[in-house]
Design a protein around this motif. Structure first.
Motif, short mmCIF file in Angstrom:
data_model
loop_
_atom_site.label_atom_id
_atom_site.label_comp_id
_atom_site.label_asym_id
_atom_site.label_seq_id
_atom_site.Cartn_x
_atom_site.Cartn_y
_atom_site.Cartn_z
N ILE A 163 7.11 -3.95 -30.07
CA ILE A 163 7.92 -3.39 -31.16
C ILE A 163 9.21 -2.78 -30.60
CG2 ILE A 163 6.74 -1.13 -31.13
CD1 ILE A 163 6.80 -1.25 -34.25
N GLU A 164 9.12 -2.12 -29.44
CA GLU A 164 10.31 -1.46 -28.90
C GLU A 164 11.15 -2.41 -28.03
OE1 GLU A 164 10.79 2.50 -29.05
OE2 GLU A 164 8.72 3.05 -28.56
N ARG A 192 13.30 -3.86 -31.39
CA ARG A 192 14.14 -2.98 -32.20
C ARG A 192 15.57 -2.79 -31.72
NH1 ARG A 192 9.42 1.39 -33.75
NH2 ARG A 192 9.09 0.65 -35.88
N PRO A 228 15.23 -1.10 -37.67
CA PRO A 228 14.05 -0.74 -36.86
C PRO A 228 12.79 -0.49 -37.68
CG PRO A 228 15.96 0.50 -36.11
CD PRO A 228 16.40 -0.25 -37.33
N GLY A 260 5.24 -4.67 -34.52
CA GLY A 260 4.93 -5.41 -33.31
C GLY A 260 3.84 -4.74 -32.51
N SER A 294 2.36 -2.52 -29.44
CA SER A 294 2.90 -1.27 -28.90
C SER A 294 1.98 -0.67 -27.85
CB SER A 294 3.15 -0.25 -30.02
OG SER A 294 1.96 0.01 -30.72
#
Lengths: 335, 335
Positions: free
Chosen positions: B195-196, B199, B210, B215, B217
């Motif tokens: 996820i990060e 974003r 975002p 996603g 993580s």
């Protein structure tokens, strides 16, 4: 529809001059959006922050896509005394399910619930609560749970105010949510309460859609049942969205840092720190329950919604503290 | 600004007649929004679905707030061959950090990465991958990680196309995202990827903010460091947003069921089932990689992005299958 480039340019120009040149006037007009707030420093602090971050050309201007605000729920948007509404739901569910579970009559923590023995219930501690969660929040599909919560909310009544819980939302905060929305903010609930306990009614009551609700959760499992996809709720904690968990939940769900945060207890301390101590224009607010007559009076000494460290931090970090008794013209819409 | 009730009523009426009476014409005009799609059954299926759910008065009309669409990322919105972009990032990071970790030269799975020994790397399996994740994705704050990803994306190049990875997004899908947005859909990425990792660039590249990225993580921990709040990334998996995890992630983040879902592999099967088998007007689409020349040709036999069960399910459930070679006028913007 005629919307020529010329006309659009004119409108843009008018909007720009309105927000910069006539900022004061705009703020004046907007004060009508907070009719349940008494005039004074608290209301002024809110409106001055919103004016600063929304005025084009302002040093503190924040683009619309970064206007993220987070709101705690229990004690910030609705009543949390004498017990969290979700706990009232749990107790009611245990009573409703008791006839199908005769062994509960002699088994803790269920017996305590059925006997209305709050002392024995408290003694069962977190372990007891997890057991109660398991039988009331798990063992069904997400759709079934949504229906259970929705049905309960139509019949359950708060013991003191004799009203449905969704009427025990704070009218000044409802106005504040609308005011933030009108100012281009995207507001999220960030609550220690159950994410799927709030979503069935948050949109109708607060104007906050399900995807903008962050909360505690249990695990779910995807299953195809006779060709129908279901999510089955499991008796296992997934995430506790409280205290230091709030910035974690915010990062996981929102993926950017709020510019404004609203809470009422020590459970909101880390969310307020994460929001306000990041540099740039930031706003932190704490609802202080100072009104025994219209609502409740509590802070450092209570178990539910204790406001102790966060009250000291408010002074230190210059967060705005709402004095419910003096800052709110009314607490509930029905008053 | 004049916006009298009369004028508003007229506009409303005009909008209503346009969408009902002139539905066909509107669809015609909108086809220009998908210029990289060849005319044919696939494009027609997309546009006919959007027309049906957005036309007021249509039996299949879906109110704006329920127009939720979910898109897989790897292989659906951008290239996933010869390896996931995030894996390329991991390998590059291990190489970059090797000088600070001399022991990696003789320690698996790091040695395999440094020697470029893909066979040994594959042999290290999931355990190896978790170790690589731990040193490349954890041990820093969320802000530090964001900067690392952003910096890497500006310098890293795809080995075949010799371009930054963010240019290897599928132009027809970029247009589709814009088309859905213009049709009132709120689109989310729902990816097995981090996820990060997504974003930092998803908004710029896809127009997806975002908070609309779901996603996989790792866990994070909130810490006050010298008075500064930080989220520290821990070497521990939090959630795998793939396969049966996708409906779980969708429910957790979005809290309602999508009406359209877009994927390309067996990892998207459950998301497509969850989306399309819920009753009401629903749309499922699978990108089938049939174009060895302009992109890649793969389905049932590949390891990365295997499309096997989901291809059978597409036939069974009447999901639209994109034949990349024939349905897309071009694959990338630079072609």
């Amino acid at each position: 529809m005629s919307n020529s480039p010329d006309r659009r340019t004119t409108m843009k120009f008018m909007l720009a001059t309105t927000s910069v040149g006539l900022g004061g006037m705009a703020a004046q007009a907007q004060s009508d959006l907070l009719p349940s707030w008494n005039e004074g420093a608290t209301k002024q602090a809110i409106m001055s922050f919103v004016a600063r971050v929304t005025a084009h050309g302002s040093r503190d201007f924040v683009p619309v896509d970064q206007r993220i605000a987070t709101f705690d729920n229990d004690g910030t948007l609705w009543v949390e005394q004498p017990m969290y509404v979700q706990l009232a739901f749990i107790l009611d569910r245990v009573r409703a399910l008791a006839s199908q579970n005769p062994d509960w009559r002699s088994k803790q923590p269920f017996q305590a619930v059925l006997d209305g023995d709050m002392k024995a219930l408290a003694a069962s501690g977190e372990k007891g609560l997890v057991e109660l969660m398991a039988v009331t929040h798990a063992g069904m599909t997400t759709e079934e749970f949504l229906k259970i919560v929705s049905d309960w909310l139509t019949t359950a009544r708060d013991p003191r105010f004799k009203r449905p819980y969704v009427e025990l939302v704070y009218q000044p905060m409802i106005e504040l949510l609308a005011y933030m929305r009108a100012s281009g903010f995207k507001s999220f609930i960030v609550s220690g309460g159950g994410i799927e306990f709030m979503r069935p009614w948050a949109e109708r009551v607060y104007g906050i859609p399900p995807e903008q609700v962050v909360g505690s959760s249990i695990k779910t499992r995807f299953e195809m049942r006779d060709g129908t996809p279901t999510l089955f709720r499991l008796p296992e904690i997934n995430f506790i969205d409280d205290k230091a968990g709030k910035p974690v939940g915010i990062n996981e769900h929102i993926g950017r840092r709020p510019v404004a945060a609203f809470g009422n207890s020590d459970g909101d301390l880390e969310m307020l720190q994460w929001t306000t101590l990041g540099g740039g224009p930031r706003f932190g607010l704490i609802v202080h329950h100072t009104d025994a007559e219209r609502e409740y009076l509590y802070d450092r000494q209570t178990h539910v919604g204790r406001l102790d460290k966060a009250l000291d931090a408010a002074t230190l970090n210059e967060w705005t503290v709402v004095d419910m008794k003096n800052d709110w013209k009314r607490v509930f819409a029905f008053q």
